[in-house]
Scaffold this active site. Structure first.
Site, PDB file in Angstrom:
ATOM      1  N   PHE A 136       0.859  -1.186   0.000  1.00 34.02           N
ATOM      2  CA  PHE A 136       0.000   0.000   0.000  1.00 34.02           C
ATOM      3  C   PHE A 136       0.892   1.232   0.000  1.00 34.02           C
ATOM      4  O   PHE A 136       1.651   1.471   0.934  1.00 34.02           O
ATOM      5  CB  PHE A 136      -0.950   0.064   1.201  1.00 34.02           C
ATOM      6  N   ASP A 174       9.113   2.801   2.346  1.00 31.98           N
ATOM      7  CA  ASP A 174       7.928   3.623   2.605  1.00 31.98           C
ATOM      8  C   ASP A 174       7.620   3.501   4.091  1.00 31.98           C
ATOM      9  O   ASP A 174       7.055   2.507   4.540  1.00 31.98           O
ATOM     10  CB  ASP A 174       6.754   3.129   1.749  1.00 31.98           C
ATOM     11  N   LYS A 196       2.205  11.244   7.243  1.00 34.47           N
ATOM     12  CA  LYS A 196       1.317  10.999   8.371  1.00 34.47           C
ATOM     13  C   LYS A 196       1.731  11.736   9.641  1.00 34.47           C
ATOM     14  O   LYS A 196       1.464  12.922   9.764  1.00 34.47           O
ATOM     15  CB  LYS A 196       1.158   9.491   8.581  1.00 34.47           C
TER      16      LYS A 196
END
Ligand code: PLP
Length: 400
Positions: free
Chosen positions: A140, A225, A254
């Site tokens: 993802f 990531d 985030k």
């Protein structure tokens, strides 16, 4: 009543691209949020790890309020006095050489893809338009067309083609598969240290170390990531530290602003980001002083307030405590730090109904994929808080 009113508004006027739990949050402080009817809940999702520092951390709020009256956006056409300080602090903290600031996580991923392609053509001398990037099954990395184009999740792709070429998919956690997939045109390998959205999938020990070695041997860029695993979530500043490796490019987002503002970044050794020339890439809001002021404080308190160590300690406690719950529904409990997944057997009827039951008891969790409940509270959670939560989790897992 109040709740239904807000749900109806969303249903009538909003795109239906989410299936949220039916709780309408109006306030948050620390690990707690409150809904429009005055019910309190412990947040066990942390906005997919964007509020690692806890909701509305007063120091980030103060830094942002101060900045908001001074300067919010200068654009990169000019310089601003926050950006250089942010670069320096972030590089010193993460042992990086260069930073590219963006906004969303997906933008950081897209920026990394551009950077490694350019590096491949200009430094590795890959023939024009032949660059390949290797990615993992069940990855993802965000929701743009290029990114969903190399997803293996059918729903993420279905109806959104045609897609960007140049990606090759291999199994996650299998270093041999990486070595086999590399060709002279391979420029990079993009990987999550732990696959979050896939259901908290932890790769075998030594995987990232093997990946590091293989990438170095074949002169390809290792991209981690860490948008979800980074910034303390797993009990280290970056999850790659668990294996003592440093990627060539590391993506964060985030929690970089503690949930106040979309701020993401590509961290790099000079060689890769160094290939960008003025005009190659940009973003109107990337590196804006308001976001950067929030990020500087979000990073500072992550370290100064001991949140990373707390995540390690509380994560161990939560993982072992969940592991002791003797429920016939549980297939496996796994995770690192405060990124924990409880996978349920298919016969349990899906994780969603457990999340709904937990909500009824004052705990906000979200299923990831069909059968996994993710537990990822803010990193400031205490043992008392966890005991309160575990009592309710145990109750639901034993009695639902
Ligand atoms: C959330 C996430 C992204 C995308 O971030 P957005 O800010 O939603 O674009 C990318 N990679 C990982 C691992 C993520 O968890």
């Amino acid at each position: 009543m109040a709740t239904q009113h807000f749900i109806d508004l969303e249903k009538q006027y909003g795109a239906h691209n989410y299936a949220p739990l039916d709780v309408v949050i109006t306030k948050g402080q620390g690990i707690w949020v409150e809904d429009v009817e005055g019910n309190r809940y412990m947040d066990c999702l942390s906005a997919y790890s964007a509020v690692n520092q806890g909701h509305c951390h007063p120091k980030i709020a103060a830094a942002m309020k101060e900045q908001i009256d001074k300067l919010t956006l200068a654009s990169r056409a000019f310089r601003n006095d926050q950006l250089g300080l942010f670069y320096k602090e972030l590089c010193e903290l993460t042992n990086s050489h260069m930073v590219l600031p963006m906004n969303s996580g997906a933008e950081a991923v897209e920026s990394a893809i551009k950077a490694v392609r350019k590096w491949g053509y200009f430094e590795k001398k890959v023939p024009a338009d032949q660059a390949e990037i290797i990615v993992c099954e069940n990855n993802f990395h965000g929701r743009t067309v290029t990114i969903v184009g190399f997803s293996t999740e059918e729903q993420y792709r279905d109806g959104f083609g045609p897609f960007t070429p140049g990606f090759k998919v291999i199994p996650f956690g299998d270093a041999q598969a990486l070595e086999t997939a590399i060709t002279p045109n391979t420029v990079a390998f993009l990987v999550e240290p732990i696959q979050g959205e896939a259901g908290i999938i932890v790769p075998p020990k030594g995987y990232l170390r093997d990946v590091r070695r293989i990438c170095t041997e074949h002169n390809i860029v290792m991209i981690t990531d860490e948008i979800q695993t980074g910034l303390g979530r797993t009990g280290k500043l970056l999850a790659e530290e668990h294996e003592g490796v440093e990627a060539d490019l590391t993506l964060i987002g985030k929690a970089l602003s503690g949930g106040f503002y979309p701020v993401s970044a590509v961290l790099s050794n000079k060689a890769v980001l160094g290939t960008f020339q003025p005009g190659d890439h940009g973003s109107t809001f990337g590196g804006n002083p308001l976001g950067v002021a929030a990020a500087r404080m979000a990073l500072k308190i992550l370290v100064e307030e001991g949140m990373i160590e707390n995540a390690a300690k509380m994560g161990n406690y939560m993982l072992s405590s969940l592991g002791e719950i003797d429920s016939p529904y549980i297939k496996e409990v796994r995770g690192v730090g405060l990124l924990i997944g409880a996978e349920l057997h298919p016969e349990a009827g899906g994780a969603r109904r457990f999340c709904e039951a937990l909500m009824g008891k004052g705990l906000l969790c979200k299923e990831t994929h069909e059968h996994v409940i993710r537990f990822a509270p803010p990193l400031i959670v205490t043992k008392n808080d966890l005991d309160w939560a575990l009592e309710r989790i145990e109750d639901v897992l034993l009695n639902l």
